[in-house]
Design an enzyme around this catalytic site. Structure first.
Site, PDB file in Angstrom:
ATOM      1  N   THR A  83       2.690  -1.807   8.896  1.00 46.18           N
ATOM      2  CA  THR A  83       3.079  -2.742   9.957  1.00 46.18           C
ATOM      3  C   THR A  83       3.280  -4.176   9.488  1.00 46.18           C
ATOM      4  O   THR A  83       3.824  -4.993  10.232  1.00 46.18           O
ATOM      5  CB  THR A  83       1.975  -2.787  11.028  1.00 46.18           C
ATOM      6  OG1 THR A  83       0.756  -3.209  10.385  1.00 46.18           O
ATOM      7  CG2 THR A  83       1.775  -1.426  11.680  1.00 46.18           C
TER       8      THR A  83
ATOM      9  N   ASP B  57       0.860  -1.187   0.000  1.00 49.19           N
ATOM     10  CA  ASP B  57       0.000   0.000   0.000  1.00 49.19           C
ATOM     11  C   ASP B  57       0.898   1.240   0.000  1.00 49.19           C
ATOM     12  O   ASP B  57       2.121   1.142  -0.157  1.00 49.19           O
ATOM     13  CB  ASP B  57      -1.015  -0.051   1.157  1.00 49.19           C
ATOM     14  CG  ASP B  57      -0.369   0.157   2.534  1.00 49.19           C
ATOM     15  OD1 ASP B  57       0.867   0.275   2.621  1.00 49.19           O
ATOM     16  OD2 ASP B  57      -1.126   0.196   3.521  1.00 49.19           O
ATOM     17  N   HIS B  58       0.275   2.394   0.199  1.00 49.11           N
ATOM     18  CA  HIS B  58       1.037   3.656   0.159  1.00 49.11           C
ATOM     19  C   HIS B  58       2.118   3.714   1.240  1.00 49.11           C
ATOM     20  O   HIS B  58       3.174   4.294   1.030  1.00 49.11           O
ATOM     21  CB  HIS B  58       0.082   4.846   0.312  1.00 49.11           C
ATOM     22  CG  HIS B  58      -0.794   4.739   1.516  1.00 49.11           C
ATOM     23  ND1 HIS B  58      -1.880   3.879   1.556  1.00 49.11           N
ATOM     24  CD2 HIS B  58      -0.746   5.331   2.731  1.00 49.11           C
ATOM     25  CE1 HIS B  58      -2.460   3.970   2.744  1.00 49.11           C
ATOM     26  NE2 HIS B  58      -1.788   4.838   3.485  1.00 49.11           N
TER      27      HIS B  58
ATOM     28  N   HIS C  45       8.757 -24.326   9.953  1.00 48.31           N
ATOM     29  CA  HIS C  45       7.635 -24.971  10.641  1.00 48.31           C
ATOM     30  C   HIS C  45       6.292 -24.755   9.948  1.00 48.31           C
ATOM     31  O   HIS C  45       5.418 -25.618  10.024  1.00 48.31           O
ATOM     32  CB  HIS C  45       7.515 -24.456  12.077  1.00 48.31           C
ATOM     33  CG  HIS C  45       8.622 -24.926  12.978  1.00 48.31           C
ATOM     34  ND1 HIS C  45       8.551 -24.838  14.347  1.00 48.31           N
ATOM     35  CD2 HIS C  45       9.830 -25.472  12.700  1.00 48.31           C
ATOM     36  CE1 HIS C  45       9.660 -25.331  14.894  1.00 48.31           C
ATOM     37  NE2 HIS C  45      10.462 -25.700  13.902  1.00 48.31           N
TER      38      HIS C  45
ATOM     39  N   HIS D 204       5.457 -31.255  11.200  1.00 52.51           N
ATOM     40  CA  HIS D 204       4.774 -30.002  10.873  1.00 52.51           C
ATOM     41  C   HIS D 204       3.699 -30.202   9.809  1.00 52.51           C
ATOM     42  O   HIS D 204       2.734 -29.442   9.753  1.00 52.51           O
ATOM     43  CB  HIS D 204       5.784 -28.956  10.414  1.00 52.51           C
ATOM     44  CG  HIS D 204       6.845 -28.705  11.436  1.00 52.51           C
ATOM     45  ND1 HIS D 204       6.570 -28.170  12.668  1.00 52.51           N
ATOM     46  CD2 HIS D 204       8.180 -28.966  11.421  1.00 52.51           C
ATOM     47  CE1 HIS D 204       7.689 -28.089  13.376  1.00 52.51           C
ATOM     48  NE2 HIS D 204       8.676 -28.564  12.637  1.00 52.51           N
TER      49      HIS D 204
ATOM     50  N   GLY E  32      -2.006  -5.714   8.677  1.00 49.15           N
ATOM     51  CA  GLY E  32      -3.221  -5.735   7.852  1.00 49.15           C
ATOM     52  C   GLY E  32      -3.049  -6.611   6.631  1.00 49.15           C
ATOM     53  O   GLY E  32      -3.976  -7.347   6.247  1.00 49.15           O
TER      54      GLY E  32
ATOM     55  N   CYS F 221       3.088  -3.173   4.110  1.00 52.91           N
ATOM     56  CA  CYS F 221       2.232  -2.048   4.504  1.00 52.91           C
ATOM     57  C   CYS F 221       2.946  -1.335   5.647  1.00 52.91           C
ATOM     58  O   CYS F 221       4.160  -1.484   5.791  1.00 52.91           O
ATOM     59  CB  CYS F 221       0.817  -2.509   4.859  1.00 52.91           C
ATOM     60  SG  CYS F 221       0.678  -3.650   6.245  1.00 52.91           S
TER      61      CYS F 221
HETATM   62  C1  RB5 Z   1      -2.006   2.609   6.551  1.00 58.69           C
HETATM   63  O1  RB5 Z   1      -1.970   3.808   7.243  1.00 58.69           O
HETATM   64  C2  RB5 Z   1      -1.785   1.434   7.518  1.00 58.69           C
HETATM   65  O2  RB5 Z   1      -2.924   1.263   8.300  1.00 58.69           O
HETATM   66  C3  RB5 Z   1      -1.449   0.184   6.751  1.00 58.69           C
HETATM   67  O3  RB5 Z   1      -0.317   0.409   5.982  1.00 58.69           O
HETATM   68  C4  RB5 Z   1      -1.113  -1.050   7.577  1.00 58.69           C
HETATM   69  O4  RB5 Z   1      -0.143  -0.770   8.529  1.00 58.69           O
HETATM   70  C5  RB5 Z   1      -2.260  -1.770   8.131  1.00 58.69           C
HETATM   71  O5  RB5 Z   1      -2.115  -2.837   8.760  1.00 58.69           O
END
Ligand code: RB5
Length: 146
Positions: free
Chosen positions: A67, A8-9, A98, A133, A70, A65
């Site tokens: 984190t 994503d961005h 595993h 496994h 998501g 993304c």
């Molecule tokens: C976007 O702001 C953020 O929510 C997305 O990149 C990600 O971290 C979601 O899990």
């Protein structure tokens, strides 16, 4: 080795760095986007990469993304996908040994580019151990059909 790569961005800059690194190592990359910093919705890119992996168009998937969380949640909605959000080398290795993970998700806000390349290298080079496994993965596959 063919890798489907999406972001994503929040992850586009790291995604482009990983793409260059993979290409320099002879890996064939299908870049499903995004291609700019304009705000987008990460499930759209998780779906594109998951479809590439499930269909066999790609051997592995990589999703970035903010984190990695998501992207992992979304990708794991697709039967046959085992996506792991990874922030350290042990998880990258064990996710393969595993869990036979076929999609790696990374957080551009959590992991610096050089470390992300190392996590990706481990993810691509580490073999699944099979054995005990496999029984557990078979149970996960059964859950997909329950
Ligand atoms: C976007 O702001 C953020 O929510 C997305 O990149 C990600 O971290 C979601 O899990």
């Amino acid at each position: 080795m063919k890798v489907s790569l999406g972001a994503d961005h929040a992850g586009v800059e790291l995604k482009d760095q990983l793409k260059a690194w993979l290409t320099s190592r002879g890996v064939i990359v299908n870049d499903v986007g995004t291609h700019s910093a304009d705000s987008v919705d990460y499930p759209d890119f998780a779906a594109a990469v998951a479809n590439d992996v499930v269909s066999g168009a790609a051997d592995r998937g990589v999703l970035v993304c903010g984190t990695g969380l998501g992207m992992a949640i979304a990708a794991n909605k697709f039967p046959g996908i085992r996506a792991v959000p990874v922030v350290d080398e042990a998880s990258a290795r064990l996710g393969r040994e595993h869990n036979d993970a076929n999609v790696l998700t990374l957080g551009a806000r959590l992991t610096a580019p050089e470390e992300a390349k190392e996590l990706l290298r481990i993810f691509l080079e580490t073999k699944y151990e099979g054995g005990r496994h496999q029984r557990r993965l078979d149970k996960i596959t059964a859950l997909e059909h329950s």
